[in-house]
Design a protein around this motif. Structure first.
Motif, PDB file in Angstrom:
ATOM      1  N   VAL A   1       0.836  -1.212   0.000  1.00  0.00           N
ATOM      2  CA  VAL A   1       0.000   0.000   0.000  1.00  0.00           C
ATOM      3  C   VAL A   1       0.868   1.258   0.000  1.00  0.00           C
ATOM      4  O   VAL A   1       0.580   2.228  -0.722  1.00  0.00           O
ATOM      5  CB  VAL A   1      -0.956   0.002   1.213  1.00  0.00           C
ATOM      6  CG1 VAL A   1      -1.623   1.374   1.365  1.00  0.00           C
ATOM      7  CG2 VAL A   1      -2.015  -1.070   1.063  1.00  0.00           C
TER       8      VAL A   1
ATOM      9  N   SER B   1       2.570   9.434  -3.913  1.00  0.00           N
ATOM     10  CA  SER B   1       2.304   8.079  -3.436  1.00  0.00           C
ATOM     11  C   SER B   1       1.400   8.104  -2.212  1.00  0.00           C
ATOM     12  O   SER B   1       0.455   7.311  -2.101  1.00  0.00           O
ATOM     13  CB  SER B   1       3.624   7.377  -3.105  1.00  0.00           C
ATOM     14  OG  SER B   1       3.392   6.088  -2.579  1.00  0.00           O
TER      15      SER B   1
ATOM     16  N   ASP C   1      -2.172   9.232  -3.304  1.00  0.00           N
ATOM     17  CA  ASP C   1      -2.869   8.141  -4.001  1.00  0.00           C
ATOM     18  C   ASP C   1      -3.304   7.071  -3.012  1.00  0.00           C
ATOM     19  O   ASP C   1      -4.404   6.507  -3.125  1.00  0.00           O
ATOM     20  CB  ASP C   1      -1.953   7.525  -5.066  1.00  0.00           C
ATOM     21  CG  ASP C   1      -1.743   8.440  -6.265  1.00  0.00           C
ATOM     22  OD1 ASP C   1      -2.529   9.406  -6.418  1.00  0.00           O
ATOM     23  OD2 ASP C   1      -0.792   8.203  -7.036  1.00  0.00           O
ATOM     24  N   GLY C   2      -2.439   6.784  -2.032  1.00  0.00           N
ATOM     25  CA  GLY C   2      -2.789   5.779  -1.030  1.00  0.00           C
ATOM     26  C   GLY C   2      -3.978   6.191  -0.190  1.00  0.00           C
ATOM     27  O   GLY C   2      -4.867   5.386   0.095  1.00  0.00           O
TER      28      GLY C   2
ATOM     29  N   ALA D   1      -6.375   8.219  -1.091  1.00  0.00           N
ATOM     30  CA  ALA D   1      -7.566   8.146  -1.945  1.00  0.00           C
ATOM     31  C   ALA D   1      -8.071   6.708  -2.067  1.00  0.00           C
ATOM     32  O   ALA D   1      -9.287   6.464  -2.037  1.00  0.00           O
ATOM     33  CB  ALA D   1      -7.252   8.718  -3.329  1.00  0.00           C
ATOM     34  N   ARG D   2      -7.163   5.751  -2.171  1.00  0.00           N
ATOM     35  CA  ARG D   2      -7.568   4.337  -2.267  1.00  0.00           C
ATOM     36  C   ARG D   2      -8.226   3.870  -0.971  1.00  0.00           C
ATOM     37  O   ARG D   2      -9.229   3.144  -0.997  1.00  0.00           O
ATOM     38  CB  ARG D   2      -6.353   3.454  -2.583  1.00  0.00           C
ATOM     39  CG  ARG D   2      -5.874   3.547  -4.009  1.00  0.00           C
ATOM     40  CD  ARG D   2      -4.947   2.388  -4.357  1.00  0.00           C
ATOM     41  NE  ARG D   2      -3.800   2.304  -3.480  1.00  0.00           N
ATOM     42  CZ  ARG D   2      -2.643   2.940  -3.683  1.00  0.00           C
ATOM     43  NH1 ARG D   2      -2.510   3.715  -4.750  1.00  0.00           N
ATOM     44  NH2 ARG D   2      -1.637   2.806  -2.845  1.00  0.00           N
ATOM     45  N   LEU D   3      -7.668   4.279   0.162  1.00  0.00           N
ATOM     46  CA  LEU D   3      -8.228   3.865   1.453  1.00  0.00           C
ATOM     47  C   LEU D   3      -9.643   4.402   1.627  1.00  0.00           C
ATOM     48  O   LEU D   3     -10.533   3.688   2.099  1.00  0.00           O
ATOM     49  CB  LEU D   3      -7.335   4.361   2.590  1.00  0.00           C
ATOM     50  CG  LEU D   3      -5.947   3.714   2.678  1.00  0.00           C
ATOM     51  CD1 LEU D   3      -5.067   4.491   3.637  1.00  0.00           C
ATOM     52  CD2 LEU D   3      -6.045   2.264   3.104  1.00  0.00           C
TER      53      LEU D   3
ATOM     54  N   ALA E   1     -11.680   5.152  -0.795  1.00  0.00           N
ATOM     55  CA  ALA E   1     -12.526   4.439  -1.751  1.00  0.00           C
ATOM     56  C   ALA E   1     -12.931   3.068  -1.225  1.00  0.00           C
ATOM     57  O   ALA E   1     -13.989   2.536  -1.603  1.00  0.00           O
ATOM     58  CB  ALA E   1     -11.799   4.295  -3.087  1.00  0.00           C
ATOM     59  N   GLU E   2     -12.112   2.505  -0.343  1.00  0.00           N
ATOM     60  CA  GLU E   2     -12.423   1.201   0.251  1.00  0.00           C
ATOM     61  C   GLU E   2     -13.308   1.321   1.490  1.00  0.00           C
ATOM     62  O   GLU E   2     -13.624   0.319   2.131  1.00  0.00           O
ATOM     63  CB  GLU E   2     -11.117   0.478   0.608  1.00  0.00           C
ATOM     64  CG  GLU E   2     -10.280   0.090  -0.620  1.00  0.00           C
ATOM     65  CD  GLU E   2      -8.883  -0.377  -0.247  1.00  0.00           C
ATOM     66  OE1 GLU E   2      -8.578  -0.419   0.971  1.00  0.00           O
ATOM     67  OE2 GLU E   2      -8.096  -0.684  -1.159  1.00  0.00           O
TER      68      GLU E   2
END
Length: 316
Positions: A126, A177, A180-181, A183-185, A187-188
């Motif tokens: 991640v 990085s 982006d990380g 944003a992914r978290l 989104a989850e």
């Protein structure tokens, strides 16, 4: 209950005094599942104090903090375990490798051996450090150490992740990085409380923003809502050939246009939603027989709102 509504964190009436100084004054906001909430304010506004109370590391004088609908108190050990806190200061051990740092903190969080081993490898991916996991943390760049610091807060799969200026002083690659990380978290489904001194980060990441000054929330909402709140408007500049006064009069008559003028071969139009109106403006220009050579759209940003509300730049 808040949990049924998807609200992970709700703060109501948070207050903290240091002698005569009221650092946080009747503060309240909420964060839902999958939402990134930006808490923005100049230095001394009360951000760090508020975060410290929410993370459970500082007692509050008044107010309530609800996590998944349950009151957070000094003795709420199980509830505090739902929080991941990434402070401004690095918490990594320089003489341990990246993987060893994560393993150590995983055991502190109470993860079992197998779960810890699996989770460490997941977090390394991640934060983008899987290929440097065997290197000592003291040999990492500052940006890589920041990424490892973020990883420490993710190990136990928190419901709420608190990030206090996680990109301060990092290189552009590591900064991207980290962003982006985050944003992914979100989104989850993770709820994220984010503070930063970089306005562009808030604009890129945050679903909603609370602007805090002198311990109080001065305004809250999406970027568009905040811009509308302080009366800022979008500006569209059309550059074209020929007589532009007839086009200016035509555009000024549109109900969505709050003002229009002509200057130096350009037509300037003011509106509350330039993106939605732009096709209509171009259609009217064509109908008027004006050839549009260029279009420029300027939308008010959070910096303009922040200056309007606090009278200070974010980094002051």
């Amino acid at each position: 209950m808040a949990e049924a509504e998807g609200v992970v964190l709700r703060c109501e009436g948070l207050t903290k005094r240091f002698g005569e100084l009221v650092a946080v004054d009747d503060l309240g906001f909420s964060i839902r599942e999958g939402e990134t909430y930006g808490l923005l304010g100049p230095n001394g506004a009360g951000k760090t104090t508020a975060i410290s109370m929410i993370a459970g590391i500082m007692a509050r004088d008044a107010g309530e903090i609800l996590l998944d609908g349950e009151p957070l108190t000094a003795g709420s050990v199980a509830l505090k375990a739902k929080i991941g806190y990434v402070p401004q200061q690095l918490a990594v051990y320089p003489d341990l490798t990246g993987r060893e740092n994560l393993r150590f903190f995983a055991r502190l969080y109470g993860l079992g051996r197998k779960d810890a081993a699996r989770r460490v490898e997941e977090v390394l991916e991640v934060v983008g450090l899987a290929d440097r996991a065997k290197d000592l943390a003291k040999n990492y760049s500052g940006g890589m150490q920041r990424r490892l610091n973020v990883g420490l807060g993710l190990l136990h799969r928190p419901r709420l992740l608190i990030l206090d200026e996680p990109t301060a002083g990092v290189d552009p690659q590591s900064r991207n990085s980290i962003l982006d990380g985050v944003a992914r978290l979100a989104a989850e489904g993770m709820a994220v409380l984010y503070t930063t001194h970089y306005m562009e980060e808030a604009e890129r990441l945050c679903d909603r923003v609370g602007i805090i000054d002198q311990g109080r929330i001065r305004a809250e909402g999406t970027q568009r809502e905040l811009v509308a709140l302080v009366g800022e408007q979008d500006r569209v500049t059309l550059t074209g050939d020929g007589e532009l006064e007839p086009l200016t009069a035509r555009l000024a008559a549109l109900p969505e246009v709050t003002g229009a003028g002509t200057a130096d071969g350009r037509v300037e139009v003011f509106t509350h939603d330039a993106r939605a109106l732009l096709p209509r403006l171009l259609h009217e220009a064509e109908a008027e027989g004006t050839t549009v050579r260029s279009v420029q759209v300027v939308e008010p940003d959070l910096e303009a709102v922040f200056l309007h509300l606090t009278g200070k730049a974010l980094r002051n």
